[in-house]
Enzyme design. Structure first.
Site, PDB file in Angstrom:
ATOM      1  N   GLU A   1       0.754  -1.294  -0.077  1.00 57.39           N
ATOM      2  CA  GLU A   1       0.017  -0.065   0.069  1.00 57.39           C
ATOM      3  C   GLU A   1       0.818   1.384   0.028  1.00 57.39           C
ATOM      4  O   GLU A   1       0.340   1.938  -0.518  1.00 57.39           O
ATOM      5  CB  GLU A   1      -0.967   0.067   1.232  1.00 57.39           C
ATOM      6  CG  GLU A   1      -0.244  -0.371   2.394  1.00 57.39           C
ATOM      7  CD  GLU A   1      -1.014   0.172   3.666  1.00 57.39           C
ATOM      8  OE1 GLU A   1      -0.814  -0.547   4.738  1.00 57.39           O
ATOM      9  OE2 GLU A   1      -1.876   1.199   3.571  1.00 57.39           O
TER      10      GLU A   1
ATOM     11  N   ASP B   1       0.719  -9.531   3.867  1.00 56.08           N
ATOM     12  CA  ASP B   1      -0.681  -9.062   4.949  1.00 56.08           C
ATOM     13  C   ASP B   1      -2.143  -9.175   3.915  1.00 56.08           C
ATOM     14  O   ASP B   1      -2.966  -9.360   4.505  1.00 56.08           O
ATOM     15  CB  ASP B   1      -0.694  -7.613   4.985  1.00 56.08           C
ATOM     16  CG  ASP B   1       0.531  -7.303   6.431  1.00 56.08           C
ATOM     17  OD1 ASP B   1       0.893  -8.352   6.684  1.00 56.08           O
ATOM     18  OD2 ASP B   1       0.645  -6.421   6.454  1.00 56.08           O
TER      19      ASP B   1
ATOM     20  N   GLU C   1      -0.847  -8.921  15.090  1.00 58.04           N
ATOM     21  CA  GLU C   1      -0.131  -8.001  15.798  1.00 58.04           C
ATOM     22  C   GLU C   1      -1.221  -6.455  15.772  1.00 58.04           C
ATOM     23  O   GLU C   1      -0.660  -5.952  16.924  1.00 58.04           O
ATOM     24  CB  GLU C   1       1.125  -7.649  15.050  1.00 58.04           C
ATOM     25  CG  GLU C   1       0.767  -7.110  13.603  1.00 58.04           C
ATOM     26  CD  GLU C   1       2.194  -6.752  12.999  1.00 58.04           C
ATOM     27  OE1 GLU C   1       3.174  -6.738  13.404  1.00 58.04           O
ATOM     28  OE2 GLU C   1       2.047  -6.600  11.650  1.00 58.04           O
TER      29      GLU C   1
ATOM     30  N   ARG D   1       1.571 -18.974  27.638  1.00 53.12           N
ATOM     31  CA  ARG D   1       3.036 -18.442  27.046  1.00 53.12           C
ATOM     32  C   ARG D   1       2.492 -17.883  25.791  1.00 53.12           C
ATOM     33  O   ARG D   1       1.656 -18.273  24.980  1.00 53.12           O
ATOM     34  CB  ARG D   1       3.744 -19.877  26.739  1.00 53.12           C
ATOM     35  CG  ARG D   1       4.325 -20.551  27.913  1.00 53.12           C
ATOM     36  CD  ARG D   1       5.512 -19.793  28.698  1.00 53.12           C
ATOM     37  NE  ARG D   1       6.071 -20.513  29.635  1.00 53.12           N
ATOM     38  CZ  ARG D   1       5.826 -20.695  30.755  1.00 53.12           C
ATOM     39  NH1 ARG D   1       4.334 -20.121  31.332  1.00 53.12           N
ATOM     40  NH2 ARG D   1       6.409 -21.392  31.722  1.00 53.12           N
TER      41      ARG D   1
ATOM     42  N   HIS E   1       9.101 -11.632  12.013  1.00 56.59           N
ATOM     43  CA  HIS E   1       9.622 -11.910  10.585  1.00 56.59           C
ATOM     44  C   HIS E   1       9.779 -12.999  10.049  1.00 56.59           C
ATOM     45  O   HIS E   1      10.241 -13.147   8.731  1.00 56.59           O
ATOM     46  CB  HIS E   1      11.131 -10.761  10.394  1.00 56.59           C
ATOM     47  CG  HIS E   1      10.729  -9.253  10.568  1.00 56.59           C
ATOM     48  ND1 HIS E   1      10.387  -8.752  11.960  1.00 56.59           N
ATOM     49  CD2 HIS E   1      10.406  -8.259   9.816  1.00 56.59           C
ATOM     50  CE1 HIS E   1      10.346  -7.604  12.038  1.00 56.59           C
ATOM     51  NE2 HIS E   1      10.183  -7.273  10.464  1.00 56.59           N
TER      52      HIS E   1
HETATM   53  O1  F6P Z   1       3.760  -4.880   5.776  1.00 57.00           O
HETATM   54  C1  F6P Z   1       4.228  -6.098   5.966  1.00 57.00           C
HETATM   55  C2  F6P Z   1       4.626  -6.088   7.236  1.00 57.00           C
HETATM   56  O2  F6P Z   1       5.219  -7.467   7.455  1.00 57.00           O
HETATM   57  C3  F6P Z   1       3.639  -6.233   8.368  1.00 57.00           C
HETATM   58  O3  F6P Z   1       2.785  -7.168   8.461  1.00 57.00           O
HETATM   59  C4  F6P Z   1       4.145  -5.642   9.507  1.00 57.00           C
HETATM   60  O4  F6P Z   1       3.477  -4.861  10.437  1.00 57.00           O
HETATM   61  C5  F6P Z   1       5.483  -4.795   9.121  1.00 57.00           C
HETATM   62  O5  F6P Z   1       5.518  -5.041   7.513  1.00 57.00           O
HETATM   63  C6  F6P Z   1       6.704  -4.847   9.876  1.00 57.00           C
HETATM   64  O6  F6P Z   1       7.475  -3.967   9.237  1.00 57.00           O
HETATM   65  P1  F6P Z   1       9.042  -3.608   9.687  1.00 57.00           P
HETATM   66  O7  F6P Z   1       9.799  -5.039   9.102  1.00 57.00           O
HETATM   67  O8  F6P Z   1       9.302  -2.467   9.111  1.00 57.00           O
HETATM   68  O9  F6P Z   1       9.097  -3.835  11.172  1.00 57.00           O
END
Ligand code: F6P
Length: 342
Positions: A103, A127, A222, A266, A272
């Site tokens: 986006e 996403d 998240e 837990r 990532h």
């Molecule tokens: O936009 C993809 C994404 O993986 C999201 O799901 C996540 O919130 C964001 O990137 C994390 O971004 P960064 O790697 O910059 O912390």
């Protein structure tokens, strides 16, 4: 033609497959020259690039990440951003750009097109929250990673009679949480689209225990948030596109669920891991098809358009439509699965 290529935003499995497909067709079918800009819009603003050839893109199809590097640089963060992009194109005698992104990257591409830059978009993001396309590549891979993690957490949750909270990515849209939760048989799925009530979450877990199941899996995106005033949450710092850095809802749920139910809990944050590594076959094929369509679109002078998946076909849609709004999980779809929770 001379075309520039860039990958922007969070990386995602399949980016290299797009680059490879663009290069193959551009060189073999059109005799084009290609420049790969480094680190998304940063490379275009600063003029850092490398030549992309069939040789330099050999063997990258199954590789995760992006050989070009990526960043969250927003050209519109600086006043002369659009002008600098124009200057880079002129200096290198480029006919246009292929921007592969989500986006933010494509939002900038859409604005640049309105400001006179020749650009074609290719949608990517784990996403799966871009409009005007049925699905984005990267999502399928992330889904597999998350589902495998949930399967693994199931066996340890059961052995220890624990509640395991799994935090997955998805700041505005809960596609990864919903689909991995369904595929992994989660007992509670929390998505950003529907603020949750922590009492209800604990109620579902207690009901499950009352039925003789002494472990539960809670999958939370998240970006999942509690209903106002029901649970304290912390906010993160903002990136160049104004998005907060998320992460932390998993740990907060861990504390609250254990405190309220007394069941040992837990949290695991997948983070990532969901974005790294080799793309699934589905993502490789989708990325390849989008790459081929993008270079064709450049030759048809379809600037301002984005290659997209509609049903089973790759079609062109306006970039402006794709970035008009985030594609969220429809609430009626989410609620349909409520019967599977608890
Ligand atoms: O936009 C993809 C994404 O993986 C999201 O799901 C996540 O919130 C964001 O990137 C994390 O971004 P960064 O790697 O910059 O912390």
């Amino acid at each position: 033609m001379r075309i520039g290529v860039l990958t922007g935003g969070g990386d995602c499995p399949g980016l290299n497959a797009v680059i490879r497909a663009v290069v193959r067709k551009a060189v073999d079918a059109y005799d084009d020259q290609l420049l790969g800009f480094e680190d998304g819009w940063r490379g275009v603003l600063e003029g850092s690039f490398r030549e992309l050839t069939i040789e330099s893109t050999r063997g990258i199809l199954p590789r995760g990440g992006t050989i070009l590097g990526s960043s969250r640089t927003n050209p519109y963060k600086r006043e002369d951003g659009a002008q600098l992009v124009q200057e880079t194109l002129a200096r290198h005698e480029l006919d246009g750009l292929i921007a592969i992104g989500g986006e933010d990257t494509l939002g900038a591409a859409s604005r640049l097109h309105a400001d006179g830059v020749n650009v074609i978009g290719v949608p990517k993001t784990i996403d799966n929250d871009l409009g005007a396309t049925d699905v984005t590549f990267g999502f399928d891979t992330a889904l597999h990673v998350a589902t495998e993690a949930i399967d693994r957490l199931h066996t340890t949750a059961e052995s220890h009679n624990r509640i395991l909270v799994v935090e997955v990515m998805g700041r505005n849209a809960g596609w990864i949480a919903l689909h991995s939760g369904l595929a992994g048989g989660a007992d509670v799925i929390l998505i950003p689209e529907q603020p949750f009530d922590i009492d209800e979450v604990c109620g579902l877990i207690r009901r499950r225990h009352a039925r003789g199941r002494y472990f539960s899996i809670v999958v939370a995106a998240e970006g999942a948030t509690p209903k106002e005033g029901t649970m304290a949450v912390s906010a993160g710092e903002l990136d160049e596109f104004g998005h907060p850095r998320l992460g932390g809802i998993g740990q907060q749920l861990e504390r609250e669920i254990e405190r309220r139910t007394g069941f040992e809990t837990r949290a695991t944050v997948l983070g990532h891991v969901q974005r790294g590594g080799t793309p699934t076959a589905f993502d490789r094929v989708l990325a390849t098809r989008l790459g081929l369509a993008a270079i064709d679109a450049a030759h048809e002078q379809q600037w301002g358009m984005m290659a997209a998946l509609h049903n089973t076909q790759i079609e062109l849609v306006a970039l402006a439509d794709a970035v008009a709004e985030v594609r969220r999980v429809p609430l009626e779809e989410y609620r349909r699965y409520g019967v599977l929770f608890g």
